[in-house]
Design a protein around this motif. Structure first.
Motif, PDB file in Angstrom:
ATOM      1  N   HIS A 113       0.860  -1.184   0.000  1.00 30.06           N
ATOM      2  CA  HIS A 113       0.000   0.000   0.000  1.00 30.06           C
ATOM      3  C   HIS A 113       0.895   1.232   0.000  1.00 30.06           C
ATOM      4  N   VAL A 114       0.528   2.226  -0.793  1.00 28.61           N
ATOM      5  CA  VAL A 114       1.276   3.485  -0.850  1.00 28.61           C
ATOM      6  C   VAL A 114       0.304   4.630  -0.647  1.00 28.61           C
ATOM      7  N   ASP A 115       0.686   5.594   0.202  1.00 31.72           N
ATOM      8  CA  ASP A 115      -0.130   6.786   0.433  1.00 31.72           C
ATOM      9  C   ASP A 115       0.204   7.854  -0.598  1.00 31.72           C
ATOM     10  N   ASP A 116      -0.804   8.556  -1.057  1.00 30.49           N
ATOM     11  CA  ASP A 116      -0.560   9.684  -1.963  1.00 30.49           C
ATOM     12  C   ASP A 116       0.092  10.815  -1.192  1.00 30.49           C
ATOM     13  N   ASP A 117       1.022  11.499  -1.855  1.00 28.88           N
ATOM     14  CA  ASP A 117       1.765  12.573  -1.219  1.00 28.88           C
ATOM     15  C   ASP A 117       1.992  13.664  -2.253  1.00 28.88           C
ATOM     16  N   GLN A 121       6.631  12.127  -2.825  1.00 25.93           N
ATOM     17  CA  GLN A 121       7.330  11.198  -1.938  1.00 25.93           C
ATOM     18  C   GLN A 121       6.243  10.370  -1.274  1.00 25.93           C
ATOM     19  N   HIS A 122       6.214   9.090  -1.586  1.00 23.77           N
ATOM     20  CA  HIS A 122       5.084   8.267  -1.183  1.00 23.77           C
ATOM     21  C   HIS A 122       5.480   7.266  -0.109  1.00 23.77           C
ATOM     22  N   PRO A 123       5.083   7.484   1.158  1.00 28.17           N
ATOM     23  CA  PRO A 123       5.338   6.462   2.181  1.00 28.17           C
ATOM     24  C   PRO A 123       4.439   5.258   1.932  1.00 28.17           C
ATOM     25  N   GLY A 124       5.005   4.077   2.111  1.00 27.55           N
ATOM     26  CA  GLY A 124       4.223   2.877   1.868  1.00 27.55           C
ATOM     27  C   GLY A 124       4.599   1.768   2.817  1.00 27.55           C
ATOM     28  N   SER A 125       3.853   0.686   2.731  1.00 28.40           N
ATOM     29  CA  SER A 125       4.158  -0.502   3.523  1.00 28.40           C
ATOM     30  C   SER A 125       3.950  -1.727   2.638  1.00 28.40           C
ATOM     31  N   VAL A 126       4.710  -2.763   2.936  1.00 29.55           N
ATOM     32  CA  VAL A 126       4.602  -4.010   2.188  1.00 29.55           C
ATOM     33  C   VAL A 126       4.684  -5.159   3.179  1.00 29.55           C
ATOM     34  N   GLU A 127       3.943  -6.219   2.906  1.00 27.90           N
ATOM     35  CA  GLU A 127       3.994  -7.402   3.752  1.00 27.90           C
ATOM     36  C   GLU A 127       4.064  -8.641   2.865  1.00 27.90           C
ATOM     37  N   ALA A 128       4.616  -9.698   3.435  1.00 27.86           N
ATOM     38  CA  ALA A 128       4.711 -10.972   2.721  1.00 27.86           C
ATOM     39  C   ALA A 128       4.718 -12.107   3.725  1.00 27.86           C
ATOM     40  N   VAL A 129       4.178 -13.228   3.320  1.00 26.76           N
ATOM     41  CA  VAL A 129       4.243 -14.443   4.129  1.00 26.76           C
ATOM     42  C   VAL A 129       5.637 -15.039   3.955  1.00 26.76           C
ATOM     43  N   PHE A 174       8.519   1.689   3.661  1.00 27.12           N
ATOM     44  CA  PHE A 174       9.440   2.228   2.666  1.00 27.12           C
ATOM     45  C   PHE A 174       8.920   3.572   2.183  1.00 27.12           C
ATOM     46  N   VAL A 175       9.787   4.312   1.510  1.00 26.30           N
ATOM     47  CA  VAL A 175       9.388   5.555   0.843  1.00 26.30           C
ATOM     48  C   VAL A 175       9.705   5.390  -0.632  1.00 26.30           C
ATOM     49  N   TYR A 176       8.702   5.627  -1.464  1.00 25.63           N
ATOM     50  CA  TYR A 176       8.854   5.443  -2.904  1.00 25.63           C
ATOM     51  C   TYR A 176       8.853   6.793  -3.608  1.00 25.63           C
TER      52      TYR A 176
END
Length: 200
Positions: A113-117, A121-129, A174-176
């Protein structure tokens, strides 16, 4: 082969008019040019989807050798430094000095998921099993009866080195920046996977 020659060959093969074959040939060449331009653009400005698998794999590799942080004893102020796995059921009651051996991600489970900015500069988060293999030390008498712990090395003083594997969901921040060709992930935590009920 020139466009004219391609069109003549196509007209002959398909039994169609030269004008029709010329139009089809030009359309095909336009499609090829567009595909090539798209591939070049993706090489210069990779998508987030294309960056995340390597970023997650790299983050998992760097976790090897890290200790697991936890509270020691009854005093909640005695914290041992390490990665936080608070939301995962680990045998902290009988093991000490737990270390991550290897983390293997299932890249098909990546969810992000990435937040609009407004400043791009888009702060985001990622998850994985992932499948995480741990090593720890405990009293031989305490670990001997545990089917989930595999004995690696019994010690002469009654201690034992053991290993075990757990499937957990890991999360990173992360920041994208659009146009960047790499991602640095910052570990954010781990959570327990809900067990699958075989009766459903």
């Amino acid at each position: 082969m020139s466009t004219d020659n391609r069109a003549k060959k196509l007209a002959e093969q398909e039994g169609i008019a030269y004008a029709t074959a010329l139009r089809l040939t030009r359309d095909q060449q336009d499609d090829e040019r567009k595909r090539k331009a798209q591939a070049e653009m993706e090489a210069l400005f990779p998508s987030l989807d294309s960056l995340l698998p390597e970023a997650v794999s790299s983050a998992c590799r760097t976790m090897a050798g890290n200790s697991i942080g936890r509270y020691v004893g009854r005093n909640s102020g005695n914290w041992t430094a390490g990665l936080t796995f608070d939301d995962v059921d680990l045998p902290t009651d009988i093991l000490r000095e737990m270390v991550i051996d290897v983390v293997t991600p299932d890249l098909d489970t990546i969810n992000w998921h990435v937040d609009d900015d407004p400043d791009e500069q888009h702060p985001g988060s990622v998850e994985a099993v992932t499948e995480v293999t741990f090593t720890g030390w405990g009293r031989l008498a305490a670990v001997a009866g545990r089917h989930d712990l595999r004995l690696v090395d019994p010690d002469v003083d009654g201690n034992a080195e053991v290993t075990f594997t757990s499937r957990v969901r890991l999360e990173w921040h992360f920041v994208y920046h659009p146009g960047m060709n790499y991602l640095d992930l910052l570990y954010a935590g781990a959570s327990e996977l809900m067990p699958t009920n075989p009766h459903y």
